[in-house]
Design a protein around this motif. Structure first.
Motif, PDB file in Angstrom:
ATOM      1  N   ALA A 296       0.836  -1.205   0.000  1.00 42.60           N
ATOM      2  CA  ALA A 296       0.000   0.000   0.000  1.00 42.60           C
ATOM      3  C   ALA A 296       0.869   1.252   0.000  1.00 42.60           C
ATOM      4  CB  ALA A 296      -0.925  -0.008   1.217  1.00 42.60           C
ATOM      5  N   GLY A 297       1.952   1.227   0.793  1.00 42.05           N
ATOM      6  CA  GLY A 297       2.857   2.375   0.812  1.00 42.05           C
ATOM      7  C   GLY A 297       3.533   2.596  -0.526  1.00 42.05           C
ATOM      8  N   LEU A 298       3.935   1.505  -1.190  1.00 40.96           N
ATOM      9  CA  LEU A 298       4.549   1.630  -2.514  1.00 40.96           C
ATOM     10  C   LEU A 298       3.544   2.146  -3.534  1.00 40.96           C
ATOM     11  CD1 LEU A 298       6.645  -1.680  -2.713  1.00 40.96           C
ATOM     12  CD2 LEU A 298       7.428   0.598  -2.079  1.00 40.96           C
ATOM     13  N   ALA A 299       2.300   1.658  -3.452  1.00 42.86           N
ATOM     14  CA  ALA A 299       1.282   2.074  -4.422  1.00 42.86           C
ATOM     15  C   ALA A 299       0.934   3.548  -4.276  1.00 42.86           C
ATOM     16  CB  ALA A 299       0.026   1.212  -4.253  1.00 42.86           C
ATOM     17  N   VAL A 300       0.770   4.017  -3.041  1.00 48.14           N
ATOM     18  CA  VAL A 300       0.451   5.435  -2.833  1.00 48.14           C
ATOM     19  C   VAL A 300       1.602   6.303  -3.334  1.00 48.14           C
ATOM     20  CG1 VAL A 300       0.051   7.204  -1.068  1.00 48.14           C
ATOM     21  CG2 VAL A 300      -1.140   5.019  -0.933  1.00 48.14           C
ATOM     22  N   GLY A 301       2.826   5.903  -3.029  1.00 42.12           N
ATOM     23  CA  GLY A 301       3.976   6.657  -3.525  1.00 42.12           C
ATOM     24  C   GLY A 301       4.062   6.632  -5.038  1.00 42.12           C
ATOM     25  N   GLY A 302       3.777   5.462  -5.635  1.00 43.02           N
ATOM     26  CA  GLY A 302       3.813   5.360  -7.094  1.00 43.02           C
ATOM     27  C   GLY A 302       2.794   6.273  -7.758  1.00 43.02           C
ATOM     28  N   LEU A 303       1.589   6.327  -7.220  1.00 40.23           N
ATOM     29  CA  LEU A 303       0.569   7.223  -7.781  1.00 40.23           C
ATOM     30  C   LEU A 303       0.992   8.687  -7.642  1.00 40.23           C
ATOM     31  CD1 LEU A 303      -2.703   5.474  -6.547  1.00 40.23           C
ATOM     32  CD2 LEU A 303      -1.780   5.528  -8.872  1.00 40.23           C
ATOM     33  N   ALA A 304       1.593   9.025  -6.492  1.00 42.84           N
ATOM     34  CA  ALA A 304       2.074  10.397  -6.311  1.00 42.84           C
ATOM     35  C   ALA A 304       3.166  10.728  -7.318  1.00 42.84           C
ATOM     36  CB  ALA A 304       2.598  10.579  -4.884  1.00 42.84           C
ATOM     37  N   GLY A 305       4.049   9.760  -7.595  1.00 41.05           N
ATOM     38  CA  GLY A 305       5.103   9.986  -8.576  1.00 41.05           C
ATOM     39  C   GLY A 305       4.547  10.157  -9.975  1.00 41.05           C
ATOM     40  N   ALA A 306       3.535   9.357 -10.331  1.00 42.37           N
ATOM     41  CA  ALA A 306       2.920   9.494 -11.647  1.00 42.37           C
ATOM     42  C   ALA A 306       2.251  10.857 -11.800  1.00 42.37           C
ATOM     43  CB  ALA A 306       1.894   8.376 -11.852  1.00 42.37           C
ATOM     44  N   LEU A 307       1.590  11.331 -10.747  1.00 43.61           N
ATOM     45  CA  LEU A 307       0.962  12.653 -10.806  1.00 43.61           C
ATOM     46  C   LEU A 307       2.014  13.750 -10.924  1.00 43.61           C
ATOM     47  CD1 LEU A 307      -1.859  12.287  -8.116  1.00 43.61           C
ATOM     48  CD2 LEU A 307      -2.154  12.522 -10.585  1.00 43.61           C
ATOM     49  N   ARG A 308       3.104  13.604 -10.192  1.00 41.53           N
ATOM     50  CA  ARG A 308       4.155  14.625 -10.267  1.00 41.53           C
ATOM     51  C   ARG A 308       4.777  14.669 -11.655  1.00 41.53           C
ATOM     52  NH1 ARG A 308       6.692  17.446  -6.158  1.00 41.53           N
ATOM     53  NH2 ARG A 308       8.599  18.505  -6.831  1.00 41.53           N
ATOM     54  N   ALA A 309       4.883  13.499 -12.295  1.00 45.00           N
ATOM     55  CA  ALA A 309       5.442  13.457 -13.646  1.00 45.00           C
ATOM     56  C   ALA A 309       4.551  14.177 -14.648  1.00 45.00           C
ATOM     57  CB  ALA A 309       5.643  12.008 -14.076  1.00 45.00           C
ATOM     58  N   THR A 310       3.261  14.286 -14.358  1.00 41.55           N
ATOM     59  CA  THR A 310       2.348  15.004 -15.250  1.00 41.55           C
ATOM     60  C   THR A 310       2.293  16.493 -14.945  1.00 41.55           C
ATOM     61  OG1 THR A 310       0.424  14.604 -13.819  1.00 41.55           O
ATOM     62  CG2 THR A 310       0.927  12.938 -15.497  1.00 41.55           C
ATOM     63  N   GLY A 311       3.025  16.941 -13.919  1.00 43.38           N
ATOM     64  CA  GLY A 311       3.069  18.367 -13.613  1.00 43.38           C
ATOM     65  C   GLY A 311       2.397  18.772 -12.326  1.00 43.38           C
ATOM     66  N   VAL A 312       1.810  17.815 -11.578  1.00 44.28           N
ATOM     67  CA  VAL A 312       1.144  18.140 -10.303  1.00 44.28           C
ATOM     68  C   VAL A 312       2.212  18.231  -9.226  1.00 44.28           C
ATOM     69  CG1 VAL A 312      -0.552  17.408  -8.597  1.00 44.28           C
ATOM     70  CG2 VAL A 312      -0.950  16.970 -11.028  1.00 44.28           C
ATOM     71  N   ARG A 313       2.454  19.431  -8.734  1.00 53.78           N
ATOM     72  CA  ARG A 313       3.475  19.657  -7.710  1.00 53.78           C
ATOM     73  C   ARG A 313       2.866  20.465  -6.571  1.00 53.78           C
ATOM     74  NH1 ARG A 313       5.985  19.412 -12.487  1.00 53.78           N
ATOM     75  NH2 ARG A 313       7.994  18.328 -12.625  1.00 53.78           N
ATOM     76  N   LEU A 314       2.892  19.911  -5.378  1.00 56.89           N
ATOM     77  CA  LEU A 314       2.337  20.563  -4.196  1.00 56.89           C
ATOM     78  C   LEU A 314       3.458  20.868  -3.211  1.00 56.89           C
ATOM     79  CD1 LEU A 314      -0.814  18.329  -3.589  1.00 56.89           C
ATOM     80  CD2 LEU A 314      -0.738  20.565  -4.704  1.00 56.89           C
ATOM     81  N   PRO A 315       3.342  21.962  -2.453  1.00 61.21           N
ATOM     82  CA  PRO A 315       4.357  22.229  -1.418  1.00 61.21           C
ATOM     83  C   PRO A 315       4.322  21.155  -0.345  1.00 61.21           C
ATOM     84  CG  PRO A 315       2.493  23.748  -1.236  1.00 61.21           C
ATOM     85  CD  PRO A 315       2.301  23.004  -2.519  1.00 61.21           C
ATOM     86  N   ALA A 316       5.420  21.026   0.371  1.00 63.51           N
ATOM     87  CA  ALA A 316       5.539  19.964   1.371  1.00 63.51           C
ATOM     88  C   ALA A 316       4.468  20.072   2.449  1.00 63.51           C
ATOM     89  CB  ALA A 316       6.931  20.002   1.999  1.00 63.51           C
TER      90      ALA A 316
END
Length: 321
Positions: free
Chosen positions: A78-98
């Motif tokens: 589950a931790g890997l999947a959530v991180g993977g989805l976040a990485g895919a979104l970031r690759a499309t340009g979705v960037r949020l502050p920490a």
């Protein structure tokens, strides 16, 4: 490999780092408070095995060990999947502050753990106490902040390398800075490189990294100080002569090129602009000192004015974009 796929894999790696932080925080809480580990992951694994008709071999103890391992593996996935989805979104340009992205990732990982247990009627979130929520929320917040920080660092390095490999075109601000740096070098041949050495950092790319070294800075500072004194000596050659003009033009182009590399822009046009500005400033400074000598009987007022202009122009020319 597509950009999104690459982003997913990077996110999964960041999720692994976040999962490590989650487990470490959870175990630290168990050690401090002496509380037992949660049996919810084991119960979820057992319930899923029963509902899908998947046999879990072994006696009671072996079966319990296997279910415990399956529950831990489920949390890791589950931790890997959530991180993977976040990485895919970031690759499309979705960037949020920490401050936003970290808690959101923690909440997503927490939901991935809680929703299956709630749907299987193993736990009821409405019956939890504040202490129960805190015991779960804090480790998941550690997961979110660690995953976000790791993901941002990997993408930041990639974006930096891309900028170095494909520098931005020189635009008007960079050309104006190049003109200022060239003019400063035309007034004082050491001004441009000395200012760049003093204002560069050890993390800058290109020649600026070398210029930022303490020893190199000291050499340039001494050379600039020596030129300020020697420039007023009558024996100094006329800068309008080739032996006086050529070094200024070449040093101006070198300083501007190094500044452009530092700012990750193409350095050809800025170097040409700086060389032209150096020749013009050298001629203008020479004329200024001739006029000062005629008016005041000495070219010292003109030389001091030129010193100030060189310092100001060098400062402007080495500003970061």
């Amino acid at each position: 490999m597509t950009t999104v796929t690459r982003g997913f894999l990077r996110g999964a790696a960041a999720g692994a780092a976040g999962t490590t932080a989650l487990n470490a925080t959870t175990h630290a809480d168990m050690a401090v408070r002496g509380r037992p580990p949660s049996r919810t992951p084991d119960a979820v694994a057992s319930e899923l095995a029963d509902r899908t008709g998947t046999p879990v071999p072994g006696g009671d103890r072996e079966r319990g060990d296997r279910l415990e391992a399956a529950g831990a593996l489920g949390g890791t996935l589950a931790g890997l999947a959530v991180g993977g989805l976040a990485g895919a979104l970031r690759a499309t340009g979705v960037r949020l502050p920490a401050a936003i992205g970290g808690p959101l990732l923690g909440a997503a990982a927490m939901a991935a753990a809680d929703l299956p247990a709630a749907r299987l009627a193993i736990t009821d979130p409405r019956c939890r106490t504040r202490a129960d929520w805190a015991a779960e929320a804090i480790p998941h917040l550690a997961y979110g902040m660690t995953t976000h920080a790791t993901l941002a660092a990997t993408f930041r390095a990639d974006e930096r390398d891309r900028r170095l490999a494909d520098p931005e075109p020189a635009r008007r601000p960079s050309l104006l800075r190049a003109a200022a740096l060239g003019a400063a070098t035309g007034c004082r041949s050491t001004a441009g490189l000395t200012a760049l050495a003093l204002r560069s950092r050890r993390t800058d790319p290109g020649p600026a990294r070398l210029l930022a070294r303490p020893g190199v800075r000291a050499v340039h500072a001494l050379a600039a100080a020596g030129e300020l004194g020697l420039d007023k000596h009558p024996a100094v050659p006329d800068r309008s002569a080739p032996q006086g003009m050529l070094p200024r033009v070449l040093l101006a182009a070198a300083a501007s090129g190094a500044a452009a590399r530092r700012d990750r822009t193409e350095y050809g046009p800025p170097a040409l602009v700086a060389a032209t500005a150096a020749a013009g400033a050298a001629a203008a400074g020479n004329r200024l000192r001739i006029l000062a000598a005629r008016r005041f009987g000495s070219d010292l007022p003109g030389a001091l004015t030129e010193d100030a202009a060189a310092a100001l122009l060098a400062w402007l020319g080495t500003c970061r974009r």
